[in-house]
Scaffold this active site. Structure first.
Site, PDB file in Angstrom:
ATOM      1  N   TYR A 293      -7.448   4.524  -1.778  1.00 19.99           N
ATOM      2  CA  TYR A 293      -7.008   4.463  -0.387  1.00 19.99           C
ATOM      3  C   TYR A 293      -8.169   4.470   0.603  1.00 19.99           C
ATOM      4  CZ  TYR A 293      -2.368   5.598  -2.252  1.00 19.99           C
ATOM      5  OH  TYR A 293      -1.186   5.599  -2.945  1.00 19.99           O
TER       6      TYR A 293
ATOM      7  N   ASP B  85       0.994   6.986 -17.162  1.00 18.74           N
ATOM      8  CA  ASP B  85       2.288   6.384 -17.491  1.00 18.74           C
ATOM      9  C   ASP B  85       3.132   7.309 -18.354  1.00 18.74           C
ATOM     10  OD1 ASP B  85       0.305   5.977 -19.351  1.00 18.74           O
ATOM     11  OD2 ASP B  85       0.681   3.852 -19.634  1.00 18.74           O
TER      12      ASP B  85
ATOM     13  N   ASP C 134      -0.092  10.442  -5.505  1.00 21.47           N
ATOM     14  CA  ASP C 134       0.870   9.964  -4.531  1.00 21.47           C
ATOM     15  C   ASP C 134       2.168   9.565  -5.229  1.00 21.47           C
ATOM     16  OD1 ASP C 134       2.083   9.015  -2.261  1.00 21.47           O
ATOM     17  OD2 ASP C 134       0.724   7.322  -1.962  1.00 21.47           O
TER      18      ASP C 134
ATOM     19  N   ASP D  55       5.817  11.948  -5.555  1.00 22.87           N
ATOM     20  CA  ASP D  55       7.077  11.420  -5.043  1.00 22.87           C
ATOM     21  C   ASP D  55       8.132  11.362  -6.141  1.00 22.87           C
ATOM     22  OD1 ASP D  55       6.141  11.177  -2.510  1.00 22.87           O
ATOM     23  OD2 ASP D  55       5.950   9.000  -2.507  1.00 22.87           O
TER      24      ASP D  55
ATOM     25  N   LYS E 127      -6.081   7.551 -16.250  1.00 23.64           N
ATOM     26  CA  LYS E 127      -5.850   6.293 -16.971  1.00 23.64           C
ATOM     27  C   LYS E 127      -7.143   5.930 -17.687  1.00 23.64           C
ATOM     28  CE  LYS E 127      -3.047   2.864 -18.008  1.00 23.64           C
ATOM     29  NZ  LYS E 127      -1.922   3.084 -18.954  1.00 23.64           N
TER      30      LYS E 127
END
Length: 366
Positions: free
Chosen positions: A141, A219, A243, A247, A187
């Site tokens: 970001y 994942d 993020d 959520d 990851k």
């Protein structure tokens, strides 16, 4: 204790839920003999309308003079067609970066009376008590270079050793005072930043022999959050993964209206806000659920001010109001009366101090 708190009501239902949270802060101050000086400023769409800037300099200066910041919510369709620099959400990104609020804490805890609201089976939800620790000021970001043409777009995922070390150390410390289990999410089978992340976690774990550590790919973590969320204690991860996972985890309890969050830096200065958005469709109707904002105040007391007993008092009051069958319209069922925002707040206040009258706070306006 005497502290100064800057309040940023923001947009939509922000002013309504913040008003409830400030009343609860007042009540705690009265009961435990603390003084909380409250100053108000603008952020997001309200700041764009008043100052032409989603994070005005006046707001920054007031926050700099404070011990913590309480924020409502930002955004709404009114500003959807603004340029990127004049979007309400830009104010959030800028305040996090300006104050170096690198650690975002997102607790997810089952509330017995709300378990039926969860999309998951009761037996999966009832033992959930986890904390997601998200790195908030680095990664994709904020990475450079960043560009877009009609034919190509580039975003850069960049992390320094320092950025990773401080969030990992923060997560270890939090795991140590909880149940002693840390899950590091990455990851590493694909990304170089994740390989560095995993390396640093392995280096740091020697300093925390009392904390059990596991590595988990993002994942598989996303799947396990749904199939076995009770297995987690503290999860630490980078900005974008955090993020998404936070959520996802937010639906476990059945309502965004009960989930608080904290964004803090190394000296414990922090910004506290509910997870939910500005919900402009219900703004001004007096039906918004203030629980998440009230619980954000509890996080403020615990993490920025070190007032653990006072924080627990708020958490118990919120849970007791729910367990007594008091709900706002987003959670009320056919068998329960839906209370207004103010009515539900009064139920919480009565649990803290039945004699409380909110007339003693010292307030500054800009």
């Amino acid at each position: 204790m005497e502290k100064k708190v800057t309040v940023l009501p923001g947009d939509g239902i922000g002013p309504e839920v913040v008003a409830s949270a400030v009343k609860v802060l007042q009540a705690i101050g009265k009961k435990f003999h603390h003084t909380f000086h409250i100053a108000y400023a603008t952020i997001g769409g309200a700041a764009i309308d008043q100052h032409g800037d989603p994070l005005p300099q006046e707001t920054i200066e007031l926050c700099e003079e404070s011990d913590a910041v309480l924020l409502g919510a930002v955004g709404g369709p009114k500003w959807d067609h603004n340029t990127a620099e004049l979007r309400p959400e830009k104010g959030l990104l800028r305040i996090r970066k300006h104050f170096d609020l690198f650690s975002n804490l997102r607790p997810v805890q089952a509330i017995p009376s709300l378990i039926k609201s969860s999309p998951l089976k009761d037996d999966l939800v009832k033992e959930v008590d986890l904390l997601i620790v998200r790195e908030l000021t680095g990664g994709l970001y904020f990475g450079e270079p960043r560009k877009r043409t009609n034919e190509e777009a580039i975003d850069s995922l960049v992390y320094s050793r320092l950025e990773i070390e401080r969030i990992v150390e923060n997560a270890f410390e939090l795991a140590r005072v909880r149940r002693g289990k840390l899950t590091s999410v990455d990851k590493a089978n694909v990304l170089e930043t994740s390989r560095l992340w995993r390396q640093i976690v392995d280096e740091k774990k020697a300093q925390y022999p009392d904390v059990e550590v596991e590595h988990s790919l993002v994942d598989s973590t996303a799947m396990k959050l749904i199939t076995n969320p009770g297995a987690y204690d503290v999860l630490v991860t980078e900005n974008m993964f955090g993020d998404i996972l936070s959520d996802e985890a937010s639906v476990i309890t059945g309502s965004l209206g009960v989930l608080p969050s904290a964004s803090i830096r190394s000296d414990n200065f922090g910004l506290y806000e509910p997870v939910h958005g500005s919900a402009p469709e219900i703004a001004g109707k007096g039906i918004a659920n203030p629980a998440a904002t009230i619980l954000s105040v509890a996080m403020m007391l615990r993490y920025s001010f070190g007032l653990k007993e006072e924080a627990t008092e708020i958490e118990h009051a919120v849970n007791a109001a729910f367990n007594d069958g008091f709900f706002t319209s987003d959670l009320a069922t056919s068998g329960n009366q839906a209370l207004t925002t103010d009515e539900w707040t009064e139920k919480v206040l009565n649990k803290i101090d039945p004699s409380f009258v909110s007339d003693s706070i010292i307030t500054t306006y800009i």
